[in-house]
Structures are given as structure tokens and as C-alpha cells.
Design an enzyme around this catalytic site. Sequence first.
Site, PDB file in Angstrom:
ATOM      1  N   ILE A 179       0.732  -1.199   0.201  1.00 13.53           N
ATOM      2  CA  ILE A 179      -0.100  -0.230   0.092  1.00 13.53           C
ATOM      3  C   ILE A 179       0.838   1.301  -0.187  1.00 13.53           C
ATOM      4  CG2 ILE A 179      -1.625   1.271   1.413  1.00 13.53           C
ATOM      5  CD1 ILE A 179      -2.667  -1.467   2.397  1.00 13.53           C
TER       6      ILE A 179
ATOM      7  N   GLN B 161       2.291   1.963  -3.509  1.00 14.07           N
ATOM      8  CA  GLN B 161       1.314   2.197  -4.216  1.00 14.07           C
ATOM      9  C   GLN B 161       0.852   3.954  -4.202  1.00 14.07           C
ATOM     10  OE1 GLN B 161      -0.269   1.418  -7.067  1.00 14.07           O
ATOM     11  NE2 GLN B 161      -1.835   2.906  -6.971  1.00 14.07           N
ATOM     12  N   GLU B 162       0.884   4.175  -2.512  1.00 15.86           N
ATOM     13  CA  GLU B 162       0.781   5.789  -2.271  1.00 15.86           C
ATOM     14  C   GLU B 162       1.771   6.587  -2.818  1.00 15.86           C
ATOM     15  OE1 GLU B 162      -2.207   6.275  -1.999  1.00 15.86           O
ATOM     16  OE2 GLU B 162      -3.113   5.335  -0.203  1.00 15.86           O
ATOM     17  N   SER B 163       3.013   6.223  -2.342  1.00 11.74           N
ATOM     18  CA  SER B 163       4.063   7.248  -2.360  1.00 11.74           C
ATOM     19  C   SER B 163       5.155   6.648  -2.964  1.00 11.74           C
ATOM     20  CB  SER B 163       4.204   7.804  -1.017  1.00 11.74           C
ATOM     21  OG  SER B 163       5.054   6.854  -0.169  1.00 11.74           O
TER      22      SER B 163
END
Length: 486
Positions: free
Chosen positions: A310, A313-315
Site C-alpha cells: 500500500i 502504491q501511495e508514494s
Amino acid sequence: MFAHTLFRKRCAIWLLAIGIFLMLGSCAEKPSELERIKEEGVLRVITRNSPSTYFQDRNGEAGFEYELVKRFASTLGVELQIETADNIDDIFSRLNRPGGPALAAAGLVASEGRQELARFTRSYLDVTTQVVYHSGQRRPTSPKDLIGKRILVLKGSSQAEKLASLQVEYPELRYDESDAVEVVDLLRMVDEGQIDLTLVESNEMSMNQVYFSNIRAGFDVGEQNSLAWVVAKGEDDSLLKAADAFLEQAQQNGTLQRLRERYYGHVDVLGYVGAYAFAKHLQQRLPRYEKAFRETAKEHGIDWRLLAAIGYQESHWQPEATSKTGVRGLMMLTLRTANAMGVTNRLDPVQSIQGGGKYLVQVHASLPESIEEPDRTWFALAAYNVGGGHLEDARKLAEAEGLDPNKWLDVKQMLPRLSQKQWYSKTRYGYARGGEPVHFVANIRRYYDILTWVTQPQMEGQQLAKSELHIPGINSTDLMEELPPL
């Protein structure tokens, strides 16, 4: 005298009756293979140890073939006993050996040459044979391009059969076979330049391609192939018929579709550039934050690799990342979510990871009880991205369309409708960029797969210095994918 004669007649009748009884007993039919399996209560199955068939991880046994054949055993009311073969030839040898396994579920192509070795069920997956080459070399586009190349394939494989057929037309074609490798090894050897080419089935290429940044598919060899289960040669077709009936039902009731989605539905989302960047960041960025991911995951009882996926994917594991909409930090938390999770500094990577982990667990727990794993995890990720309200709108749209609101495979088809007025105008929470959570979940699933492959199963809480990353193509130790428990 009369009594003696009568006694002799009765004895003769008794002896005749006993003889007939014994004769009938000896002529009685033996139980069929299916009846024997049910009586013993065990279905013995032989397979290959590979990511597309069967593997074991810290959560137990898994794999497309394993899950499918486990369902078959369940319908028979028996236990499943798995045996792994050393190579493909070993599968057919042990299958036809007296007292051997009853069934082979090993991703085998029902090729013409194999029809003499055993009997095949109906097909459950169609694939094509692909020539795999190194991206730094010229792409092969026809059989002529195979001449003069270092080619290695699995011994006894359908790929070897196809090369033998091509050799009739192209006598200069040369290739080697090996029973000491698996598909992953062949792809790694192409990736590292140890061999020029190999041949694998398209499903295995799709599943493994993202782990090897230097491999490409050249061209398809021959017609489409059918993967099927295998039973030994013989006249007893009871097990074969039962397997055919099960596979037909699995096709009709959506079991096959759900398994294809679970194991193959997210394999092409990264592409070559994304895979290369992720491999680089695994080595350069993840080690800085792995300890925080592990500790947070342990605190909340989740898999640290899911949390790390996660974060990527986010940063892309950048703690100072900021979007136009105001979300910030490694886990890209909104100010509202950060406040609710007790995060005082979103740019602090440890706080951000802790907040993201806490939020994910809360979202997961808030979902309806009717949603079961593994779908529950995918729903939680979607809600993490788009919000629980919009996810519920998509579930209702799915139900209205006659789809299953508890299956990610169905609901993900409805999410993009939330950006279309004709659909979102009918929902409670209105417009949403519904396509985003679909891509969000697909990407995380792929990142999670890779992280599972390249990390050894270690006790949670170990020091970061003891953690080892194993990048396929660089190190030889690879793990298979597992579903994240939440």
C-alpha cells in the site's frame, strides 16, 4: 439306504451351492477407482511445485491447481493428499505405477504425444506456448529465428514436443532439455543471459514476467493449448468422469472464473518500466522503512508486506510525498484520517505507516460480515482508497445487475460506473472516480505478490539488519505468492 442316498443328494446340493457362491464371489466386480477413493477417504494427487500450480508459504498450501483440486476432493467428501514430482516425466511415471497417485493436477498440456501416456480430463484453462527472449536481443518472430540459439526447455514438456516437431521442418534447430529446473529457473536464465531462449506457456509467462525485467515474449508457437488434469491409463473411467463433471460445474458456477481472477487477474498491471522501478526501489528505499512496516503489522495482526505494498502504491515509499488534493506522507493520509488515527505529523514515515495500518484494519473490520476472504481484503483496499460509502454504492449496483455484491470480481466491474452520471445519480454517495480503486487494488495485489516472492519467511519482529531481500534474477531464493491474512 434311502436315508443315506438322501443325505448324499443334500451334500451334493450344499457343495454345489457353496461352489456357486464362491464362483460368484470371485467374479464379483472390484470397486471402481472412484469407489476405492471414497472408501479410503483420500484423494492422492501429484503436482509440480511452482507458482502456477502448488506451493507452500507461511499461511499453508496454495496455488491455482491446489485450490481447484482441493474443491474437487471436497465434492467427493474425501481428504486431499498432495505429492510433488521431481519433474514432468516423474509425474507420468508415478501416475501409472501400481499404488501411485490417482490424479495429476500440474498445469499439463493435453498434447497429442501425451495421449499415449495417460488420459486427460476436459480443459479448464486455454493457453499458448510462447518463445521467451532477452530484451537486449533481437525479437524472434518465426521458427527460423530459433536456429543457432541456445534454447533450454523442461524435459518431457509439451514445449519440447513442439520443438521436436519444428525440428522436422528446420533440421538445423537445436535445443536442450533439463529435468533439474522449473519454469522460474528457465525465465531467470534468459533474464541473466545464461541461455538465449526458452518456451513456456502463456499463463506462466504472465505470472512470472514481472519478476524478470529483461524477458519478453517473442511469438506464439502452434495453436492454442488446453490445460487438463490427468489420470492413469486403463479402462476404469469412474474418476475421469467425476473430474469432468466437477470441472464442467466449476465452469458454470463461476469457480474457475474466480480462481483465474485470484491468480491471473492482476498479473499485467505493472509493465516492464514499472517492474524495473519497483525492483530498484525494493533495494534502495524499502530497507529504510521495513522495520516500521513490520512492527506496525505485528501490532495489528496483518502481513507487513501488504502494508508495504500500500505504501508503495501511495508514494513509492517517499515520506515527503504530497498530492494536489492535500494528502501527504508515505501512506498519503488525508488530514482528517491522520487526525482520526492519532497522527500528528504526516511527513514522519513511522507515524504515517502506523496511521495507515490502523486505518486499514478499521476499514477491514467495518465491512459487512457477508464478505469473506480473500475478497474481504480487496474490498478493504478499495474502501481505503475510495471510501466505504462509494464502495457500498458499487455493491448495490452489482446486486441490481444480478451480480454478487460480496465478490470483488463482480463489484470491481461496477466501480467505474460511479463516474458516470446515469449511474452515480442513482446512488446515495454520488460521484466518485470509480476506476481508481480498481487500479489501486490491482497494483497493490501485484506489489504484494512481488514482496512475497522476494522476502524470506521470517519471524515478525526481527531486526531490520537480519532481513534479506531476494530479487529474482539476482538471488536464487524465490517465494511464491500468498494471500494476506487480516
